[in-house]
Write an enzyme that holds these catalytic residues in place. Structure first.
Site, short mmCIF file in Angstrom:
data_model
loop_
_atom_site.label_atom_id
_atom_site.label_comp_id
_atom_site.label_asym_id
_atom_site.label_seq_id
_atom_site.Cartn_x
_atom_site.Cartn_y
_atom_site.Cartn_z
CB THR A 124 3.73 0.22 6.55
OG1 THR A 124 2.22 -0.08 6.61
CG2 THR A 124 4.45 -0.11 7.97
N GLY B 186 0.93 -1.15 0.02
CA GLY B 186 -0.11 -0.17 -0.09
C GLY B 186 1.04 1.28 -0.04
CG LEU C 6 -9.99 10.37 0.98
CD1 LEU C 6 -11.02 11.14 1.75
CD2 LEU C 6 -9.67 11.08 -0.17
CG MET D 78 -6.93 2.03 5.44
SD MET D 78 -5.95 2.45 4.17
CE MET D 78 -7.11 1.79 2.80
CG ASP E 248 -0.94 -0.93 7.92
OD1 ASP E 248 -1.74 -0.15 7.57
OD2 ASP E 248 -1.08 -1.92 7.04
NE ARG F 202 -3.73 -5.90 5.07
CZ ARG F 202 -2.85 -5.54 4.16
NH1 ARG F 202 -1.43 -5.51 4.80
NH2 ARG F 202 -3.01 -5.30 3.07
O1 F6P Z 1 -0.57 -2.03 4.15
C1 F6P Z 1 -1.37 -0.81 3.84
C2 F6P Z 1 -2.76 -0.56 3.79
O2 F6P Z 1 -2.94 0.67 3.69
C3 F6P Z 1 -3.70 -1.36 5.15
O3 F6P Z 1 -3.88 -0.41 6.01
C4 F6P Z 1 -5.00 -1.60 4.51
O4 F6P Z 1 -5.70 -2.43 4.91
C5 F6P Z 1 -4.50 -2.03 2.94
O5 F6P Z 1 -3.29 -1.53 2.89
C6 F6P Z 1 -5.40 -1.75 2.01
O6 F6P Z 1 -4.75 -2.48 0.86
P1 F6P Z 1 -5.42 -2.05 -0.66
O7 F6P Z 1 -5.08 -0.90 -1.05
O8 F6P Z 1 -4.73 -3.25 -1.56
O9 F6P Z 1 -7.02 -2.43 -0.65
#
Ligand code: F6P
Length: 408
Positions: free
Chosen positions: A141, A12, A300, A189, A143, A191
């Site tokens: 990240t 991501g 966003l 976001m 995250d 995860r």
């Molecule tokens: O790993 C980063 C992240 O932004 C997470 O927070 C989120 O769950 C995921 O990517 C979303 O991924 P994608 O853009 O592939 O849906």
């Protein structure tokens, strides 16, 4: 460094992942590296020999300044899982033959947990097969869940966007002093780690009460407790704003967003998380009858370069540059970590750490930073996170909107 190098981006995107590419490029050029290649769409594109020459975009310092202000992955990203080595040697041999073809001595990979697995697999293969190429991970990240490093580039900027937007949402929602409040559920976001959702707490200050409750995935989500909390808040307040992580799940591990529907899964087996706020808002409206609004920050929060943290931009640049320095020293199978040396004033250095301690390990918000009721963060979190969102880098506006650097 005698040979060329290549840098790739994976997973991501963030608002500052391009600043790391700028850092890799600038440091490599200082060391006299001839070609700095960019992988187009990470290791997946590299397998098809898709490369670009970064001199084309970055030899002019204005290009570097523009890249630092450009969100998303300038080189293109991918979610590609390296297969286990045994039985899949041809994929690994292909990567090494493409490296040899372009005289690439070192590979730098900017990414999170899954991308660090790629660095680990490639360096393991090199070690087992006597290959001399070196591999260094550059952390990124939103995250913030990579272990060992104090924090991850990308987090500070996403956290700044979240704190800012939460404050604006709270301001908006409290403007109506209605007898029955509007209940706003904001989905964030991250995860399985609640770092980003925790950033909602940073909206609190003398001029803002902050969110009324924050639900992190570190604690099992109890629907009855959640509904009881909403009812309690709604009788005493004219505005209720609640932050929830996209990854909140019940005690059995079932995500709220998958309750009552099927969700897609990516190459790493991660479920596509979306719809948590919508699900909860609909439930509140149906069962308690309040007006609700579901806001999903979604893309966003990771693309908001217009409000990126200068601290984050600078640190992203630094980890890129220091990855090149580590490779120059002969290091491989490493990731650059950010090492905090002080809070007041905030100080942070870097070092290189063994990738085997990092790949595939998820770091969560410490339990002792979460309030006893499990619905908020205490001062330890603020002490940790506030320095990471400090400072701004004004976008280069063109025709009223920020200008970006784009690959041709
Ligand atoms: O790993 C980063 C992240 O932004 C997470 O927070 C989120 O769950 C995921 O990517 C979303 O991924 P994608 O853009 O592939 O849906």
């Amino acid at each position: 460094m005698k040979g060329n190098i290549v840098v790739g981006q994976s997973g991501g995107p963030t608002a500052v992942i391009n600043s790391s590419v700028a850092g890799v490029y600038a440091q490599a050029k200082k060391l006299g590296v001839n070609k700095v290649y960019g992988m187009v769409h990470g290791i997946e594109g590299f397998l098809e020999d898709q490369l670009c020459d970064l001199d084309e975009y970055l030899s002019d310092p204005a290009g570097i300044e523009r890249l630092k202000r450009t969100p998303s992955a300038f080189l293109g990203s991918c979610r590609f899982k390296m297969p286990k080595i045994e039985g899949n040697e041809e994929i690994y041999e292909k990567i090494f033959s493409i490296m040899e073809k372009h005289d690439i001595e070192c590979l730098f990979y900017c990414g999170g947990n899954d991308s660090m697995d790629t660095v680990k697999m490639l360096s393991d293969y090199a070690a087992a097969h006597g290959k001399s190429q070196r591999f260094v991970g550059v952390p990124k990240t939103i995250d913030n869940d990579l272990p060992i490093t104090d924090h991850c580039p990308g987090y500070g900027s996403a956290a700044k966007y979240i704190a800012t937007s939460m404050k604006e949402i709270i301001r908006d929602n409290e403007s109506f002093g209605a007898k029955k409040p509007t209940i706003v559920i904001v989905e964030i976001m991250g995860r399985n780690a609640g770092w980003l959702t925790a950033a909602a707490a940073l909206s609190k200050d003398d001029d803002c009460a902050g969110p009324d409750a924050i639900f992190l995935p570190e604690r099992d989500f109890d629907m009855d407790k959640f509904m009881a909390k909403v009812k309690e808040l709604a009788v005493s307040k004219s505005s209720v704003v609640i932050a929830v992580s996209e990854g909140v799940h019940d005690a059995n591990g079932t995500y709220v967003c998958e309750m009552g529907r099927e969700v897609a899964v990516d190459a790493f087996g991660h479920k596509q998380m979306s719809g948590t706020a919508a699900m909860l808002a609909e439930k509140i409206a149906a069962e308690i009858g309040y007006k609700t609004r579901a806001i999903e920050f979604s893309t966003l929060q990771r693309a908001a370069a217009h409000i990126a943290s200068l601290t984050d931009i600078n640190e992203a640049f630094q980890v890129g540059a220091d990855a090149v320095k580590a490779a120059e020293r002969g290091e491989t199978a490493m990731m650059i970590t950010l090492d905090r040396n002080g809070d007041d004033p905030y100080q942070c250095g870097t070092s290189a750490h063994d990738i085997h301690d990092i790949a595939n390990v998820e770091r969560k918000v410490p339990d002792e930073w979460i309030t006893a009721d499990g619905m908020g963060l205490n001062e330890n979190y603020e002490k940790y996170a506030r320095p990471l969102i400090m400072g701004e880098l004004i976008p280069l506006f063109i025709n009223g909107v920020p200008g970006h650097l784009v690959r041709k």
